[in-house]
Design an enzyme around this catalytic site. Structure first.
Site, mmCIF file in Angstrom:
data_model
loop_
_atom_site.group_PDB
_atom_site.id
_atom_site.type_symbol
_atom_site.label_atom_id
_atom_site.label_comp_id
_atom_site.label_asym_id
_atom_site.label_seq_id
_atom_site.Cartn_x
_atom_site.Cartn_y
_atom_site.Cartn_z
ATOM 1 N N ASP B 11 -11.799 35.942 25.919
ATOM 2 C CA ASP B 11 -11.871 37.356 25.580
ATOM 3 C C ASP B 11 -10.471 37.933 25.695
ATOM 4 O O ASP B 11 -9.787 37.728 26.696
ATOM 5 C CB ASP B 11 -12.802 38.102 26.547
ATOM 6 C CG ASP B 11 -14.263 37.790 26.261
ATOM 7 O OD1 ASP B 11 -14.566 37.312 25.154
ATOM 8 O OD2 ASP B 11 -15.095 38.021 27.154
ATOM 9 N N ASP B 130 -25.802 37.532 17.439
ATOM 10 C CA ASP B 130 -26.254 37.798 18.809
ATOM 11 C C ASP B 130 -27.762 38.035 18.756
ATOM 12 O O ASP B 130 -28.217 38.986 18.109
ATOM 13 C CB ASP B 130 -25.553 39.042 19.376
ATOM 14 C CG ASP B 130 -24.051 38.817 19.542
ATOM 15 O OD1 ASP B 130 -23.625 37.653 19.510
ATOM 16 O OD2 ASP B 130 -23.313 39.808 19.703
#
Lengths: 212, 256
Positions: B11, B130
């Site tokens: 990230d 997702d």
């Protein structure tokens, strides 16, 4: 100063190829250009490529690079990578069928599509990831590269060269296919040496040094 | 034959690697080039960068980060987060990304996937999905697609959506279980197996890895072609090399 030219016809990511060549180039200058005159002055050339073959051939023609490549192929060390390898052949079945540069006799064809209900183990297309490359004969570009080394592939089509003597290496995916070709001053890889860590760097370094 | 891939995920926030649990308690975890180099040395098969920077003003920082990493690391690099237009795709590819991951904007405009795939080649278009289980107990399993970091329901069935995205030109799917993400209880292998059996492109498993057996199950039970993990590598629980040795010991074809 010796130079290696990357043929930039506007398709794909030349960044990593340029950086990788610079890393192994030693005293050789790396030039990225779409200008045939600039490229013809380079001592050796790389034809990279991702995307579809029709667009690739159209752009090569529009930029008057196809004749330059054919001319350079008579004398300069030249390396085709991925789609750049595929357009070295005479014909590709992709995009409904497209005539290519014809530097190697043979054609480019698609891997068979996996069956819809074949379960999770069936082989998917594109062939994407690391696979072993078996060296079918000796060549200066294999110097320092172990046989059956891993290289990174991303493609749905593969070469079927008409002349077995032109095959330099093979890989296995649904079948054994030619993933490296060579004749005279030309060499071509279906995999991406610039994405294949140490083995790939060795191949590129060998190409920069190669004196066919 | 093709090796299964191990993919550490980083990230990125304003040019730094960060780690946190479900976007909370975000901590600085280092310089992207250093972290990428470490994973490369450990034998990572690819890297995924997810830009979690909130402000679009910080976008140029991401391009600089991608460029800095791509100039030193010679394995494939996928970059996702905020990819909304062909201009975004082109900017990331020019900075040195090999693939871009598209999530929310694929839901908002499915034709964007086709457009990007036509222009840059389907091999560089990863669609991230997702998914969250939405069936009631005792009902057959059903998953819904969520966007905006798992906060917004779309009403789309995840399996059907995966098929649609492949039809639209996705070259690869990155499937994250929202239920499992951050739990360290393993991938949702039922979800992975359902998608893997329904599409013809490679599938990357994501969300929930806590130990090495979870990686194995994602490949063996989930039928994934690649396994993505973040915290087990960032926290130093395992190196990528240890993960590969474990999988090879289980008979998985791995690049060692």
């Amino acid at each position: 100063m010796a130079s290696v030219g990357i043929i930039d016809y506007g398709m794909g990511n030349l960044h990593s190829l340029g950086k990788a060549l610079e890393r192994v180039a030693g005293g050789t200058r790396v030039v990225t250009s779409y200008d045939p005159e600039v490229l013809l002055k380079c001592d050796r050339l790389v034809l990279p490529g991702v995307g579809g073959v029709r667009e690739c051939m159209r752009e090569l023609q529009r930029l008057e690079l196809n004749q330059m490549v054919i001319e350079a192929a008579r004398k300069k060390p030249m390396l085709g990578i991925c789609l750049g390898m595929q357009v070295f052949l005479e014909w590709s079945d992709e995009n409904g069928g497209v005539p290519a540069l014809g530097l190697f006799p043979g054609k480019v064809t698609r891997f068979p599509d996996p069956p819809e209900d074949g379960g999770a183990d069936r082989l998917k297309v594109p062939h994407m990831g690391w696979n072993r490359v078996h060296q079918t004969r000796a060549h200066p570009l294999w110097e320092g590269v172990p046989d059956d080394a891993w290289f990174y592939f991303v493609h749905s089509y593969h070469a079927e060269p008409a002349c077995p003597d032109h095959v330099l290496g093979t890989s296995d995916y649904t079948k054994t296919f030619a993933c490296a070709l060579a004749r005279d001053n030309l060499v071509a890889f279906q995999f991406h040496p610039e994405k294949s860590q140490n083995a790939g760097m060795t191949l590129l370094a060998n190409f920069v040094q190669w004196d066919p | 034959m093709l090796a299964k891939r191990i993919i550490p995920c980083l990230d990125i926030d304003r040019g730094r690697v960060v780690k946190g649990v479900k976007f909370e308690d975000v901590q600085d975890a280092g310089d992207p080039v250093e972290v990428a180099r470490k994973y490369d040395a450990q034998g990572a098969d690819e890297l995924v960068f997810l830009d979690i920077t909130a402000s679009v003003d910080d976008r140029p920082t991401l391009f600089q980060t991608v460029e800095a990493v791509a100039s030193q690391i010679y394995i494939p690099l996928t970059v996702g987060g905020g990819v909304r237009s062909c201009a975004d795709v082109r900017a990331l590819l020019s900075a040195g990304a090999d693939k871009v991951s598209i999530n929310t904007s694929a839901v908002e405009n499915p034709d964007f996937v086709t457009e990007a795939g036509d222009r840059y080649g389907v091999q560089c278009i990863v669609v991230a999905i997702d998914a969250k289980r939405v069936n009631k107990k005792k009902e057959p399993p059903r998953w819904e697609v969520f966007t905006h970091g798992g906060r917004r329901a779309t009403g789309l069935d995840a399996i059907e959506w995966a098929k649609t995205m492949v039809r639209k030109g996705a070259g690869e799917l990155l499937v994250t279980s929202i239920d499992r993400d951050g739990t360290k209880s393993g991938y949702d292998n039922e979800l992975l197996a359902a998608i893997s059996a329904s599409v013809s492109v490679p599938l990357i498993a994501s969300g929930g890895v806590g130990d090495l057996e979870h990686l194995y199950q994602g490949l063996a039970t989930g039928g994934a072609d690649a396994v993505l993990a973040a915290s087990i590598f960032h926290q130093g629980t395992y190196t990528v090399g240890e993960a590969k040795q474990y999988l090879a010991g289980k008979g998985v074809r791995i690049r060692l």
